[in-house]
Motif scaffolding. Structure first.
Motif, PDB file in Angstrom:
ATOM      1  N   GLU A   1      15.296 -59.231 -21.670  1.00 45.37           N
ATOM      2  CA  GLU A   1      14.264 -58.920 -20.657  1.00 45.37           C
ATOM      3  C   GLU A   1      13.909 -57.437 -20.587  1.00 45.37           C
ATOM      4  O   GLU A   1      13.908 -56.836 -19.514  1.00 45.37           O
ATOM      5  CB  GLU A   1      14.711 -59.444 -19.284  1.00 45.37           C
TER       6      GLU A   1
ATOM      7  N   LYS B   1       8.252 -55.742 -19.881  1.00 47.94           N
ATOM      8  CA  LYS B   1       7.605 -56.076 -18.601  1.00 47.94           C
ATOM      9  C   LYS B   1       6.095 -56.128 -18.806  1.00 47.94           C
ATOM     10  O   LYS B   1       5.550 -55.311 -19.553  1.00 47.94           O
ATOM     11  CB  LYS B   1       7.901 -55.013 -17.536  1.00 47.94           C
TER      12      LYS B   1
ATOM     13  N   LYS C   1       3.262 -58.150 -11.259  1.00 50.43           N
ATOM     14  CA  LYS C   1       4.139 -58.221 -12.424  1.00 50.43           C
ATOM     15  C   LYS C   1       4.207 -59.681 -12.854  1.00 50.43           C
ATOM     16  O   LYS C   1       4.568 -60.544 -12.057  1.00 50.43           O
ATOM     17  CB  LYS C   1       5.509 -57.685 -12.025  1.00 50.43           C
TER      18      LYS C   1
ATOM     19  N   ALA D   1       7.005 -61.466 -24.059  1.00 48.49           N
ATOM     20  CA  ALA D   1       7.860 -60.835 -23.046  1.00 48.49           C
ATOM     21  C   ALA D   1       8.888 -61.831 -22.499  1.00 48.49           C
ATOM     22  O   ALA D   1      10.061 -61.490 -22.312  1.00 48.49           O
ATOM     23  CB  ALA D   1       6.998 -60.273 -21.919  1.00 48.49           C
TER      24      ALA D   1
ATOM     25  N   TYR E   1       7.955 -51.266 -22.122  1.00 44.40           N
ATOM     26  CA  TYR E   1       8.998 -51.737 -23.038  1.00 44.40           C
ATOM     27  C   TYR E   1      10.156 -50.737 -23.077  1.00 44.40           C
ATOM     28  O   TYR E   1       9.966 -49.563 -23.422  1.00 44.40           O
ATOM     29  CB  TYR E   1       8.371 -51.917 -24.424  1.00 44.40           C
TER      30      TYR E   1
END
Ligand code: SF4
Length: 82
Positions: free
Chosen positions: A68, A71, A80, A62, A8
């Motif tokens: 954005e 992650k 991811k 998220a 984050y």
């Protein structure tokens, strides 16, 4: 159930609050108008990291962030997700 690694970037948070609404176990709003990753550890680059049990609401949280800055990595596959 696998594990997720969450990264984050708090500096870039604009306080839109979506993450808190979508997963209140993961994020809370702080007095400075930015979200805190609950239980997150601050890394040398200033981002916050948390490894926790995988759950759908983490992905929703998220994905809900308009800038954005959250992650999510699936630790089982190394991929991811967000
Ligand atoms: S959704 Fe994104 S911008 Fe909004 S509070 Fe959460 S991290 Fe910050």
């Amino acid at each position: 159930m696998g594990k997720f690694r969450i990264i984050y970037d708090r500096k870039a948070c604009i306080g839109a609050n979506a993450c808190v609404v979508l997963d209140p176990q993961l994020f809370e709003m702080d007095k400075d108008g930015k979200a805190n990753l609950i239980g997150g550890k601050k890394l040398a680059d200033g981002t916050f990291e948390l490894v926790t049990d995988a759950r759908e609401s983490i992905i929703e949280s998220a994905r809900g962030c308009p800038v954005e800055v959250i992650k999510v990595i699936d630790l089982e596959t190394g991929k991811k997700i967000v």
